[in-house]
Design an enzyme around this catalytic site. Sequence first.
Site, PDB file in Angstrom:
ATOM      1  N   LYS A 150     -11.517 -36.658   6.158  1.00 44.59           N
ATOM      2  CA  LYS A 150     -10.353 -36.018   6.751  1.00 44.59           C
ATOM      3  C   LYS A 150     -10.319 -34.545   6.339  1.00 44.59           C
ATOM      4  O   LYS A 150     -10.306 -34.216   5.150  1.00 44.59           O
ATOM      5  CB  LYS A 150      -9.066 -36.719   6.294  1.00 44.59           C
ATOM      6  CG  LYS A 150      -8.900 -38.123   6.852  1.00 44.59           C
ATOM      7  CD  LYS A 150      -8.623 -38.113   8.347  1.00 44.59           C
ATOM      8  CE  LYS A 150      -8.278 -39.494   8.871  1.00 44.59           C
ATOM      9  NZ  LYS A 150      -7.984 -39.496  10.320  1.00 44.59           N
ATOM     10  N   LYS A 246      -8.993 -46.650  20.345  1.00 46.25           N
ATOM     11  CA  LYS A 246      -8.113 -47.317  19.394  1.00 46.25           C
ATOM     12  C   LYS A 246      -7.141 -48.202  20.173  1.00 46.25           C
ATOM     13  O   LYS A 246      -6.586 -47.777  21.194  1.00 46.25           O
ATOM     14  CB  LYS A 246      -7.316 -46.306  18.560  1.00 46.25           C
ATOM     15  CG  LYS A 246      -8.160 -45.478  17.608  1.00 46.25           C
ATOM     16  CD  LYS A 246      -7.287 -44.483  16.847  1.00 46.25           C
ATOM     17  CE  LYS A 246      -8.100 -43.641  15.886  1.00 46.25           C
ATOM     18  NZ  LYS A 246      -7.253 -42.608  15.211  1.00 46.25           N
ATOM     19  N   CYS A 274      -9.166 -46.951  14.183  1.00 49.38           N
ATOM     20  CA  CYS A 274      -7.946 -47.689  13.868  1.00 49.38           C
ATOM     21  C   CYS A 274      -6.920 -46.763  13.249  1.00 49.38           C
ATOM     22  O   CYS A 274      -7.240 -45.664  12.798  1.00 49.38           O
ATOM     23  CB  CYS A 274      -8.255 -48.829  12.891  1.00 49.38           C
ATOM     24  SG  CYS A 274      -8.792 -48.274  11.245  1.00 49.38           S
TER      25      CYS A 274
END
Length: 327
Positions: A150, A246, A274
């Site tokens: 991230k 997703k 997800c």
Amino acid sequence: MPRVLSVSAERFPIAGTFTISRGSKTEAEVITCTITDGTVSGRGECVPYRRYGETMEAVQAAIEAIAPRIASGIDRKSLLQAMPAGAARNAVDCALWDLEAKMSGTPAWHHVSTMPPRPLETAYTLSLGTPEAMAAQARDNAGRPLLKVKIGGDNDVARIRAVTAAAPGSRLILDANEGWTEDNVEENMAIAAELGVALIEQPLPAGKDAILASIRHAVPICADESVHVADDLDSLLGLYDAVNTKLDKSGGLTAALLLRDRAQQLGFSIMVGCMVGTSLAMAPAVLLAQDAEFVDLDGPLLLARDRSPGLVYEGSLVSPPQPALWG
């Protein structure tokens, strides 16, 4: 006997704190939909996402509002028109899949693929932090073959270099969560290419996608926030190389399969991702991801406590769901 729908809001603590470019959280807030026909029950889980204007209360209300249609026997195909894409429809759709499997005795995978599902290698996500903190996360997980990193703020170059040095044997997905800008995207892309990154996910805000047409894709670029359902795909041609499917975005496994199939027809690579949820949310996605190029179904690994029974994870391998969990 008419089918009865029930809804519950649940919270599962995260192991530590999960941070992306838009903020941090310490628990996964999920909504579970259960549909019972009097003898067996089917379950589905969703994660409302404020990025898309969803709240726990609104999603729960949307699920409760479809209860009369469930009682009258609405099927999954009709559900696509009865509810909009999003978390609420995902929970209902996946509950119907599970109910059908339980009633028929035929596992859900029979309607998804021709071969029995196999264990998949999933990415493991490193939270956004300082370069030093992210390097420490990377060292702790350097034995995993695929790490999702991230990023999406100032100093991303230092973060990318720190993680690469700390986990030299791992392939990396960089997920900016719309956090890069027109001013830094090319520099960040160049560093990613230099360091052998495998994939870059949603570098720019949704709606700013056109910029990607003028940037060399030395590393494949994957759409996430810019793609929800199959109808979104045509506008992304020439801008993205892959799409992240997703269930909470597409509104369930039924719609996600349509998105996946259309994306493959158009030449996109497939990633299945997800939100941070439990094994119940991941279970149908494991079936969806059987032929995906990238799998990111590590939600339960980020939790301090999962459902029981849950999915079986061995390192970074996630096994298909058993009927006691879903499908």
